[in-house]
Design a protein around this motif. Structure first.
Motif, PDB file in Angstrom:
ATOM      1  N   MET A   1     113.188  81.257  28.074  1.00  0.00           N
ATOM      2  CA  MET A   1     112.792  81.908  26.816  1.00  0.00           C
ATOM      3  C   MET A   1     111.383  81.540  26.377  1.00  0.00           C
ATOM      4  SD  MET A   1     116.254  81.680  24.497  1.00  0.00           S
ATOM      5  CE  MET A   1     117.790  82.433  25.059  1.00  0.00           C
TER       6      MET A   1
ATOM      7  N   THR B   1     108.812  83.473  23.670  1.00  0.00           N
ATOM      8  CA  THR B   1     108.276  82.910  22.426  1.00  0.00           C
ATOM      9  C   THR B   1     106.863  83.403  22.189  1.00  0.00           C
ATOM     10  OG1 THR B   1     109.631  80.897  22.605  1.00  0.00           O
ATOM     11  CG2 THR B   1     107.670  80.777  21.235  1.00  0.00           C
TER      12      THR B   1
ATOM     13  N   SER C   1     113.388  82.949  19.272  1.00  0.00           N
ATOM     14  CA  SER C   1     113.286  82.344  20.597  1.00  0.00           C
ATOM     15  C   SER C   1     113.269  80.827  20.450  1.00  0.00           C
ATOM     16  CB  SER C   1     112.013  82.822  21.312  1.00  0.00           C
ATOM     17  OG  SER C   1     111.991  82.379  22.653  1.00  0.00           O
TER      18      SER C   1
ATOM     19  N   CYS D   1     118.562  84.662  19.474  1.00  0.00           N
ATOM     20  CA  CYS D   1     117.633  84.447  20.578  1.00  0.00           C
ATOM     21  C   CYS D   1     117.718  85.544  21.633  1.00  0.00           C
ATOM     22  CB  CYS D   1     117.873  83.077  21.200  1.00  0.00           C
ATOM     23  SG  CYS D   1     117.270  81.700  20.176  1.00  0.00           S
TER      24      CYS D   1
END
Length: 358
Positions: free
Chosen positions: A150, A154, A143, A137
């Protein structure tokens, strides 16, 4: 513990100011304006988590999903912007006792006493449950919408994918409303179709659960849509690890066979866990980290005056906003009934939900 603040006392302490804590505090204040309620939560921003799926699909901004916490705390409640480090339940007497006080200890050196404590701090991502998850990630190729910071990443990852393998994992390990892991898939597929890229992208869902919703009708509809998109689905497997360098997800089936799934874009619904202080307080169900409440009354099975709802409660069903809306009035009514020496008559009736927060 050395106290740096005077000890304080309230009728009710609510640990957590997510949707569960705020909704319950508002309900209690509305029905019982004289009730002295404290909320303990360190975050200065309130995140409306159901909207994060749309942030991760470019349909909303993180700013839209967040508001100052001070504006969400119901009027008349005392807010301690501190973290809980310890909960000391009152001794278990074997009898209902509406006067015994529980103690909440915070990182500011404060001790707060209350005869009723509602434990609803939610859960948090268990980064260590899946080796390689954190490293993946941190890269531009993976993600999760379950981490607010986050969610925007994405969308950057999905909108820029032009070809290759898009993999979506769904955990069975305490993940709140795990079926929302399908939202970025469907929304990204729609974007890729409009951009003329869909036929160049292979989509795969790795679902640790046996199905998506527990509802045959909903599962059939989802399966039909996934087949129409040509999505490969594997259910009932375990996501064992993620290799950020080679960009592979390793899963293992019930027979112990490992499979490696290459990815160019990976969205993860990660495993979650309860807070350590919950387990230390002895109020969690063994092996889950979730608060061991009666699934009908939302009152703790052993400790009088301890309650829970939302993601942190062990209720035998996937958590959802739809479920929370029914839990709030049940817990509120039962908490007041206990304080008045009456039976806990309100009942939470679980009903399977499709996604619930949509």
């Amino acid at each position: 513990m050395n106290l740096t603040h005077p000890e304080t006392t309230h009728d009710v302490v609510i640990i957590g100011a997510g949707n569960a804590g705020i909704a319950l505090a508002a309900r209690l204040r509305r029905d019982n304006p004289d009730l002295d309620i404290a909320i303990v939560n360190p975050e200065g921003l309130h995140t409306y988590r159901p909207l994060l799926s749309y942030v991760g699909a470019g349909l909303a901004t993180l700013r839209r999903a967040q508001r100052p916490q001070s504006k969400q705390i119901p009027a008349g409640c005392t807010w301690y912007r501190e973290s809980v480090v310890e909960l000391t339940p009152a001794p278990v007497s074997g009898e209902v006792d509406a006067t015994s006080a529980h103690q909440v200890h915070t990182d500011a050196g404060r001790r707060i006493s209350a005869t009723d404590v509602v434990v609803c701090p939610g859960t948090h991502i268990d980064w260590d449950a899946t080796p390689g998850l954190r490293q993946a990630c941190a890269s531009p190729h993976a993600s999760t919408n379950y981490e607010p910071s986050m969610a925007s990443a994405t969308w950057d990852m999905l909108k820029n994918l032009r070809q290759g393998n898009a993999v979506f994992t769904i955990s069975s390990r305490n993940a709140p409303c795990p079926s929302v892991g399908l939202k970025p898939l469907f929304l990204a597929a729609d974007h890729w179709r409009r951009e003329g890229r869909l036929e160049n992208i292979t989509m795969t869902v790795l679902n640790e659960n046996s199905d998506f919703t527990g509802l045959p009708r909903a599962n059939n509809e989802i399966d039909s849509r996934l087949r129409h998109l040509g999505v490969h689905v594997r259910s009932g497997i375990t996501v064992e690890s993620i290799d950020a360098d080679s960009r592979h997800v390793t899963t293992r089936d019930v027979d112990g066979n490992a499979t490696h799934w290459p990815f160019d874009a990976l969205h993860v619904v990660p495993a979650h866990r309860g807070h350590d202080w919950v387990a230390d307080a002895g109020i969690a169900r063994p092996g889950t980290g979730l608060i061991d409440v009666d699934e009908r009354t939302l009152h703790h099975r052993r400790n009088d005056g301890i309650w829970s709802l939302g993601d942190a409660a062990q209720l035998g069903t996937a958590s959802s906003g739809g479920g929370l809306r029914r839990q709030v009035p049940v817990l509120s009514d039962n908490l007041i009934a206990r304080r008045n020496g009456k039976p806990l008559a309100a009942r939470y009736v679980k009903r399977p939900e499709f996604v619930g927060d949509s």
